[in-house]
Design a protein around this motif. Structure first.
Motif, PDB file in Angstrom:
ATOM      1  N   VAL A  27      -4.344  -2.162  80.614  1.00 35.89           N
ATOM      2  CA  VAL A  27      -4.517  -0.716  80.629  1.00 35.89           C
ATOM      3  C   VAL A  27      -3.431  -0.103  81.505  1.00 35.89           C
ATOM      4  N   SER A  28      -2.675   0.860  80.949  1.00 33.50           N
ATOM      5  CA  SER A  28      -1.536   1.419  81.667  1.00 33.50           C
ATOM      6  C   SER A  28      -1.909   2.630  82.516  1.00 33.50           C
ATOM      7  N   ILE A  29      -3.143   3.066  82.436  1.00 38.06           N
ATOM      8  CA  ILE A  29      -3.569   4.201  83.258  1.00 38.06           C
ATOM      9  C   ILE A  29      -4.773   3.801  84.078  1.00 38.06           C
ATOM     10  N   GLU A  30      -5.009   4.472  85.161  1.00 34.59           N
ATOM     11  CA  GLU A  30      -6.155   4.205  86.018  1.00 34.59           C
ATOM     12  C   GLU A  30      -7.402   4.789  85.382  1.00 34.59           C
ATOM     13  N   VAL A  31      -8.458   3.991  85.289  1.00 33.46           N
ATOM     14  CA  VAL A  31      -9.721   4.479  84.754  1.00 33.46           C
ATOM     15  C   VAL A  31     -10.556   5.027  85.891  1.00 33.46           C
ATOM     16  N   SER A  32     -11.598   5.736  85.518  1.00 33.57           N
ATOM     17  CA  SER A  32     -12.341   6.485  86.525  1.00 33.57           C
ATOM     18  C   SER A  32     -13.062   5.594  87.518  1.00 33.57           C
ATOM     19  N   ASN A  33     -13.546   4.407  87.075  1.00 34.08           N
ATOM     20  CA  ASN A  33     -14.236   3.519  88.000  1.00 34.08           C
ATOM     21  C   ASN A  33     -14.167   2.099  87.471  1.00 34.08           C
ATOM     22  N   ALA A  34     -14.672   1.132  88.270  1.00 32.87           N
ATOM     23  CA  ALA A  34     -14.580  -0.282  87.910  1.00 32.87           C
ATOM     24  C   ALA A  34     -15.345  -0.590  86.641  1.00 32.87           C
ATOM     25  N   SER A  35     -16.474   0.067  86.426  1.00 33.94           N
ATOM     26  CA  SER A  35     -17.273  -0.184  85.227  1.00 33.94           C
ATOM     27  C   SER A  35     -16.509   0.190  83.969  1.00 33.94           C
ATOM     28  N   ALA A  36     -15.819   1.323  83.983  1.00 34.16           N
ATOM     29  CA  ALA A  36     -15.036   1.759  82.831  1.00 34.16           C
ATOM     30  C   ALA A  36     -13.885   0.791  82.576  1.00 34.16           C
ATOM     31  N   LYS A  37     -13.232   0.333  83.634  1.00 36.64           N
ATOM     32  CA  LYS A  37     -12.114  -0.592  83.467  1.00 36.64           C
ATOM     33  C   LYS A  37     -12.577  -1.896  82.843  1.00 36.64           C
ATOM     34  N   GLU A  38     -13.708  -2.403  83.294  1.00 32.93           N
ATOM     35  CA  GLU A  38     -14.227  -3.640  82.732  1.00 32.93           C
ATOM     36  C   GLU A  38     -14.597  -3.467  81.266  1.00 32.93           C
ATOM     37  N   ALA A  39     -15.137  -2.292  80.922  1.00 34.74           N
ATOM     38  CA  ALA A  39     -15.486  -2.022  79.522  1.00 34.74           C
ATOM     39  C   ALA A  39     -14.248  -2.061  78.648  1.00 34.74           C
ATOM     40  N   VAL A  40     -13.155  -1.441  79.121  1.00 33.94           N
ATOM     41  CA  VAL A  40     -11.919  -1.422  78.345  1.00 33.94           C
ATOM     42  C   VAL A  40     -11.358  -2.830  78.185  1.00 33.94           C
ATOM     43  N   GLU A  41     -11.348  -3.625  79.263  1.00 31.49           N
ATOM     44  CA  GLU A  41     -10.796  -4.969  79.206  1.00 31.49           C
ATOM     45  C   GLU A  41     -11.600  -5.866  78.267  1.00 31.49           C
ATOM     46  N   THR A  42     -12.927  -5.744  78.297  1.00 31.26           N
ATOM     47  CA  THR A  42     -13.772  -6.549  77.413  1.00 31.26           C
ATOM     48  C   THR A  42     -13.497  -6.213  75.953  1.00 31.26           C
ATOM     49  N   ALA A  43     -13.444  -4.917  75.657  1.00 38.88           N
ATOM     50  CA  ALA A  43     -13.186  -4.495  74.288  1.00 38.88           C
ATOM     51  C   ALA A  43     -11.763  -4.841  73.865  1.00 38.88           C
ATOM     52  N   ALA A  44     -10.793  -4.756  74.786  1.00 40.97           N
ATOM     53  CA  ALA A  44      -9.410  -5.077  74.465  1.00 40.97           C
ATOM     54  C   ALA A  44      -9.255  -6.548  74.107  1.00 40.97           C
TER      55      ALA A  44
END
Length: 214
Positions: A61-78
């Motif tokens: 992910v090239s941008i900062e997500v709002s919190n750790a939960s959102a980042k983990e969601a993106v990484e799992t789906a990616a």
């Protein structure tokens, strides 16, 4: 409802936007009604689909997500999306090898058409009827083989977009028809042998060299 329901994982899948609420419910053993109620109460939003697509193309992910939960969601789906694309590449690689073999067979069949037909005539000369001869001639005919290639291309054309759509990997507004520049760009990446093979197929489908240029 189970007391140990993993609501954090459910929220991640909900926000990623790849799976329907019913699919999430089935995966975690809860009702879709319960998920909808929780999402409404806690203000969940299914707004990460674009970030998922960005992570699939760059793997990070090239941008900062709002919190750790959102980042983990993106990484799992990616990670799931990357695996789908790898499967597509493998399938396309096999399809290309098959297509190349079919094109080579078409070339051999065209170059040796007289010899093949003569061999069939000799093989079936003593037959009482022409049924076997006609069946054999049809089986080795160029239109029959070109038809097989067309069917293979149609299968791939239908299958891959449907699978990508199921995983929300494509922008819904990005499906545009190919332009002449797209075609020229694709043809420019073929070597001379591949272009000659493609020209032979085009001539067979068009009915002769005079109609194949278009």
């Amino acid at each position: 409802m189970a007391l140990n329901t993993d609501w954090e994982a459910i929220e991640r899948e909900y926000r990623a936007g790849q799976l329907s609420v019913r699919e999430i419910a089935q995966r975690f053993g809860v009702s879709h009604t319960a998920i909808n109620k929780r999402a409404k109460a806690e203000g969940w939003s299914r707004n990460l689909a674009q970030r998922v697509r960005e992570a699939v193309s760059s793997r990070l992910v090239s941008i900062e997500v709002s919190n750790a939960s959102a980042k983990e969601a993106v990484e799992t789906a990616a990670a799931r999306g990357v695996e789908v694309i790898r499967q597509h590449r493998s399938s396309l690689g096999r399809a290309h090898r098959i297509a190349e073999m079919l094109m080579a067979e078409l070339e051999r069949g065209t170059e040796n058409a007289d010899e093949i037909e003569a061999a069939i005539e000799a093989e079936t000369a003593s037959d009482r009827t022409a049924n076997r001869r006609n069946a054999m001639l049809k089986a080795v005919s160029l239109p029959s083989r070109a038809g097989t290639l067309r069917e293979l291309s149609q299968v791939l054309k239908n299958l891959i977009p449907l699978e990508r759509q199921a995983f929300s990997l494509d922008d819904p507004g990005s499906d545009e028809p190919a332009t002449k520049n797209d075609v020229r760009s694709a043809l420019s990446r073929l070597d001379a042998s591949q272009r000659n093979s493609l020209r032979g197929i085009a001539e067979a489908l068009a009915g002769g060299p005079g109609e194949a240029s278009s």
